[in-house]
Write a protein that holds these residues in place. Sequence first.
Motif, PDB file in Angstrom:
ATOM      1  N   PRO A   1     -16.137 -17.969 -13.972  1.00 11.46           N
ATOM      2  CA  PRO A   1     -16.752 -18.101 -15.290  1.00 11.46           C
ATOM      3  C   PRO A   1     -17.644 -19.335 -15.399  1.00 11.46           C
ATOM      4  O   PRO A   1     -18.703 -19.289 -16.013  1.00 11.46           O
ATOM      5  CB  PRO A   1     -15.563 -18.194 -16.251  1.00 11.46           C
TER       6      PRO A   1
ATOM      7  N   LEU B   1     -20.747 -11.309 -10.456  1.00  8.63           N
ATOM      8  CA  LEU B   1     -20.054 -12.429  -9.812  1.00  8.63           C
ATOM      9  C   LEU B   1     -18.562 -12.116  -9.683  1.00  8.63           C
ATOM     10  O   LEU B   1     -17.928 -12.465  -8.690  1.00  8.63           O
ATOM     11  CB  LEU B   1     -20.248 -13.712 -10.614  1.00  8.63           C
TER      12      LEU B   1
ATOM     13  N   LEU C   1     -26.447 -19.529 -16.302  1.00  8.88           N
ATOM     14  CA  LEU C   1     -27.084 -19.065 -17.531  1.00  8.88           C
ATOM     15  C   LEU C   1     -27.776 -20.190 -18.299  1.00  8.88           C
ATOM     16  O   LEU C   1     -28.898 -20.042 -18.757  1.00  8.88           O
ATOM     17  CB  LEU C   1     -26.042 -18.420 -18.441  1.00  8.88           C
TER      18      LEU C   1
ATOM     19  N   THR D   1     -25.926 -11.858 -19.837  1.00 11.93           N
ATOM     20  CA  THR D   1     -24.708 -12.589 -19.502  1.00 11.93           C
ATOM     21  C   THR D   1     -23.638 -11.715 -18.872  1.00 11.93           C
ATOM     22  O   THR D   1     -23.088 -12.046 -17.818  1.00 11.93           O
ATOM     23  CB  THR D   1     -24.118 -13.213 -20.783  1.00 11.93           C
TER      24      THR D   1
ATOM     25  N   VAL E   1     -18.871 -14.162 -21.690  1.00 11.96           N
ATOM     26  CA  VAL E   1     -18.172 -14.675 -20.508  1.00 11.96           C
ATOM     27  C   VAL E   1     -16.666 -14.563 -20.716  1.00 11.96           C
ATOM     28  O   VAL E   1     -15.923 -14.154 -19.820  1.00 11.96           O
ATOM     29  CB  VAL E   1     -18.590 -16.129 -20.229  1.00 11.96           C
TER      30      VAL E   1
ATOM     31  N   THR F   1     -20.930 -18.647 -13.739  1.00 13.69           N
ATOM     32  CA  THR F   1     -21.745 -17.782 -14.596  1.00 13.69           C
ATOM     33  C   THR F   1     -22.424 -18.593 -15.689  1.00 13.69           C
ATOM     34  O   THR F   1     -23.631 -18.504 -15.893  1.00 13.69           O
ATOM     35  CB  THR F   1     -20.849 -16.717 -15.261  1.00 13.69           C
TER      36      THR F   1
ATOM     37  N   LEU G   1     -24.458 -10.590 -15.191  1.00 20.43           N
ATOM     38  CA  LEU G   1     -24.241 -11.633 -14.193  1.00 20.43           C
ATOM     39  C   LEU G   1     -22.742 -11.845 -13.996  1.00 20.43           C
ATOM     40  O   LEU G   1     -22.255 -11.946 -12.863  1.00 20.43           O
ATOM     41  CB  LEU G   1     -24.909 -12.938 -14.642  1.00 20.43           C
ATOM     42  N   GLY G   2     -21.998 -11.876 -15.102  1.00 28.52           N
ATOM     43  CA  GLY G   2     -20.563 -12.108 -15.024  1.00 28.52           C
ATOM     44  C   GLY G   2     -19.858 -11.048 -14.193  1.00 28.52           C
ATOM     45  O   GLY G   2     -19.065 -11.354 -13.302  1.00 28.52           O
TER      46      GLY G   2
END
Lengths: 542, 325
Positions: free
Chosen positions: B195, B156, B202, B149, B268, B198, B152-153
Amino acid sequence: MKRILFVLTILSLALSACGGGAAKPTAAPVVLHIGWLGKPDTLNPAYAFLTESTTIFDLTYNALVTEGPDGKYVGSLAKEWKHSDDGLVWTFTLRDGLKWHNGEALTAEEVAWSIRAPMENPDGWATNSSYVIGFQEVKALDDKTVQITLENPVGNMEYRVSFLYALYRKDFEGFTTPEDLQNFNNFNLIGTGPFKLQNFDKEKGILVLAANPDYFEGRPNVDQVIFQTFENSDAMVQALKVGDIDMMNEVPSSAFETVKGFENVKAIASASRGLAELIINSAPATNDPAPIRNAALEDPQVRLALATAINKKDLVEVVLQGLGAPAATIIPPVLGGGFWHNPIKDVDFDLQKAAQILEAAGYTLGADGVRAKGDIRLEFRLQFASDSSNYPRVADLLTGWFKEIGVKTTPQAVDPDSLTAAITPTADYDLVIWGWTSDPDPDFMLSVMTTDQFVEGGWSDSGYSNPEYDALYLQQQVTLDPAERQKIVWQMQEMVFNDRPYIVLYYDASTQSYRSDRFTGFIESPLGLEAAISLRSVKPVK
Amino acid sequence: MNRRDYLLRKLALALVTLAVVVVLNFILFRVLPGDPIRSVIGRNVRISQDTQAALRAQFGLDKPVFPDQFFDTLGQWARGNLGISWSLRQPVAEVLAAKLGNTLLLIGLGQVLSIVFGVLLGLVAGWKRKTSLDVCALTFSLVAWAIPTFWLGIILLAAGSSWLGLPTGGIVSPANAGKPLYQVLPDVARHLILPTLTLTILYLGEYMLIMRSSILEVLSEDYILTARAKGMSDWQVLRKHALKNAMLPLVTMIALNLGFTVSGAIYVETVFSYDGLGKLFQTALAKQDYPLLQGAFLLLAISVIVANMLADILYTYLDPRVKAV
């Protein structure tokens, strides 16, 4: 994917257009936008424990005196001050024309009241009641003079007074119980400082200050200062890079080189008051309960060998990426007043010599590579507080060096609460890696080594107990002559250095950075770029 | 057993669960090592032992855990008062309410989007099984499901803030602080893009995978063959026979996820400095702030129980067999 990006672009452009339009005021004010990794726990000085709160108080309130960038105390609300020969009566004369943020004039009686409040209700004023211990009477002699009478002389009076802010009496006097006082959130803070509180949205982590045009040392050069809370240091670094913020007050050491490489960004590493140490269980055998530890730690030669086997330079290079300095004593050099004990000669790193010391003390190498003397094996628990990303690496390096001299340590991360519980009251530990942030005055770091503090709720984590040291601690508290006090403080550091309840490992550096293309005039000092003196002088680049 | 009896039984069970959770929460936090007072004041301040004792008395920590502290807490709750947080010095109910809104906004949006896209993708992939479309969708979902998580956050965040000028954190711009969210919706929306994206990516993988395997199973049933034999179109078969049956495992999944929505998406929230319940839970635990912890876990327990009850109710409509149990 391309299409998604395209849609997002359009969406964000559209939104930024309307978002920006709503936010733009008519005459563009100069706004300094600061990112930080925390936020004040409260704006009520009676119950504020975090440094972020102190930062805001420094910008919005004034005390009689304040700490200067060189560590010396200078007048703030007070123009001048003096004390009687016996040090028991201190008289402060206020500047002229002091005003509250709401325009009312500040009187000496209000200042005196602010200092009396924690004296009369120490349970309510949890944060600053310790600063007024030993204060007998505080009164306003006239409109401009405040007089403090003490029970005993106080060696660090200026330091203590610098945290006793002048508070707006009407906001604080109506509370009947300590609980009511502490539940007050002071969201409409009224002070006398260079900035006025405009808005604190605690939920969203945004605190806005506006310049106080009537400030007695002159209006700040910026119109607004915004503090924005980031939960994540990588995001904050990114925010500085793209210009969402103009300054960040804490650059992670792993990102420092990256930030230094950013265009138009200046990154600063300066000495800080933080330090890390290896704590050796030194609780006296008579302690109740009896300490649970490897008996070898009571042997001064074992302690000396451990100290000799630590390469502090490597620790600084590897763990701190060079952002710090090797340390020998519990007082960081950055403290003003010459309290750092410079002449202490640290033991040199020498694994061979360390092994020899153990050999000479009768600890012989066993078949498993661990030294032992009779039943006593040199095998220790090495615990470290899980609240720092540095300590695991320190533990690894120490374990490696110790292994070379036949000492086995098993590193273990422990959360700070469990670690505190293991240290006091149970005294059940061998070696612990932990750290402190010193006060501007040496008193607090010195107190950590006193016998009285090794109880539940006390701050000692080594159990060090030395009656001679304890006596010196009390003596430095009542010594008024700075040179005299310095001598005692040096002597105390020497005792700790020689007895080694701590092997002090390194002093941290504080790392900050700002957009040099937008702002200039920050004052670099141990107080930080966000100190009142710095934010008053900072101005936009034309 | 009719639907009413079934629901009443479920409700009774839920209340018993809640009572057990309340008691467990009370005990659980108090057997943790450490001293709440020390946690609240931290390590770097000079709070004297006297002051610590005064705070301990104020918080009732000087009294025995049982019966005094236990019945004090129960008594307060019975009067609808969750107490005052020791570390924040604000009423617990107020703190929870403020963050609950933020969390529901973020996670709700992420969940709805990921459910819609995940179900659609799973449906198409299952229907067009073994085509390249299926393979692509499957690969994408597996990857999306497996990505950490925070990674990826942060990717991005870096991309979105560098190239699209999206904000690097928070829920509104500083200029809009202190205003109610509905007055600054465009700004909030801008802060929500990254967010939400993301979260959507997910959760999407999970929903897609469940939906795909579920629809595959249903499609192999005899009644689907019968439906086709009756001459129904693909769409009719899908809509009238396959979809409703394939939804059952998904409803369970959604109910479980929604229940835990309230616990927030801590990663996140951390990456995007989003002020939600997840972060609050974390700080409450770190500070050993009992009133806040108890309130937060009560909220969490209620939301999980309610979500499960909703799932049970939905089952009675989706699957007639449930009522017969």
